[in-house]
Enzyme design. Sequence first.
Site, PDB file in Angstrom:
ATOM      1  N   GLY A  44      20.183  -0.650   4.490  1.00  0.00           N
ATOM      2  CA  GLY A  44      19.138  -0.095   5.353  1.00  0.00           C
ATOM      3  C   GLY A  44      17.849   0.181   4.601  1.00  0.00           C
ATOM      4  O   GLY A  44      16.750  -0.092   5.095  1.00  0.00           O
ATOM      5  N   CYS A  45      17.976   0.694   3.378  1.00  0.00           N
ATOM      6  CA  CYS A  45      16.795   1.018   2.578  1.00  0.00           C
ATOM      7  C   CYS A  45      16.080  -0.253   2.130  1.00  0.00           C
ATOM      8  O   CYS A  45      14.852  -0.284   2.046  1.00  0.00           O
ATOM      9  CB  CYS A  45      17.185   1.882   1.388  1.00  0.00           C
ATOM     10  SG  CYS A  45      17.847   3.492   1.892  1.00  0.00           S
ATOM     11  N   THR A  46      16.845  -1.294   1.839  1.00  0.00           N
ATOM     12  CA  THR A  46      16.252  -2.567   1.454  1.00  0.00           C
ATOM     13  C   THR A  46      15.492  -3.170   2.641  1.00  0.00           C
ATOM     14  O   THR A  46      14.351  -3.632   2.489  1.00  0.00           O
ATOM     15  CB  THR A  46      17.331  -3.548   0.947  1.00  0.00           C
ATOM     16  OG1 THR A  46      17.937  -2.979  -0.225  1.00  0.00           O
ATOM     17  CG2 THR A  46      16.743  -4.901   0.614  1.00  0.00           C
ATOM     18  N   ALA A  49      12.246  -1.144   3.125  1.00  0.00           N
ATOM     19  CA  ALA A  49      11.265  -1.429   2.073  1.00  0.00           C
ATOM     20  C   ALA A  49      10.644  -2.814   2.279  1.00  0.00           C
ATOM     21  O   ALA A  49       9.427  -2.982   2.149  1.00  0.00           O
ATOM     22  CB  ALA A  49      11.919  -1.332   0.695  1.00  0.00           C
TER      23      ALA A  49
END
Length: 158
Positions: A44-46, A49
């Site tokens: 999710g963070c990738t 970003a």
Amino acid sequence: MTLLEGQNAPDFSLLNEKGEMVHLADFKGKNVILYFYPKDMTPGCTTEACDFRDKFEDFSHLNAVVLGVSPDNASKHTKFIDKHGLPFSLLVDEDHAIAEAYDVWVLKKMYGREYMGIERSTFLIDAEGKLVKAWRKVRVKNHIEEVYAYLAEQEAKQ
């Protein structure tokens, strides 16, 4: 204490991935998109970003800078930036002091386990340092488009 739209955004001084000190005041005169995320290199963070990366030029045209914040260290941030070609700084908040100031260091639950962590959130701070908009409990899908549309609308009013 809950952070409210219209208030001055909590100031910060954090190291970035290069070991340079970054202060909110460094961006006076620019809109700041400050997004908090749990952990480098996670799915999710990738995605989040990379979505900010892909819209980076569009945000720049709206006089905005993008800054990501997580509890990860500078070395992890550097690997994350290099792997995904991120054109913006990631700030180190290992002691989660800034996450607490923005009220995003919260009790989380996963698989019956409770722990403290970052609640994925994005804050739009105007050129004068005021909190214009807060998105809390962010779902990654379509989030960046929502932030862009809101900022574009605000810029059009000026």
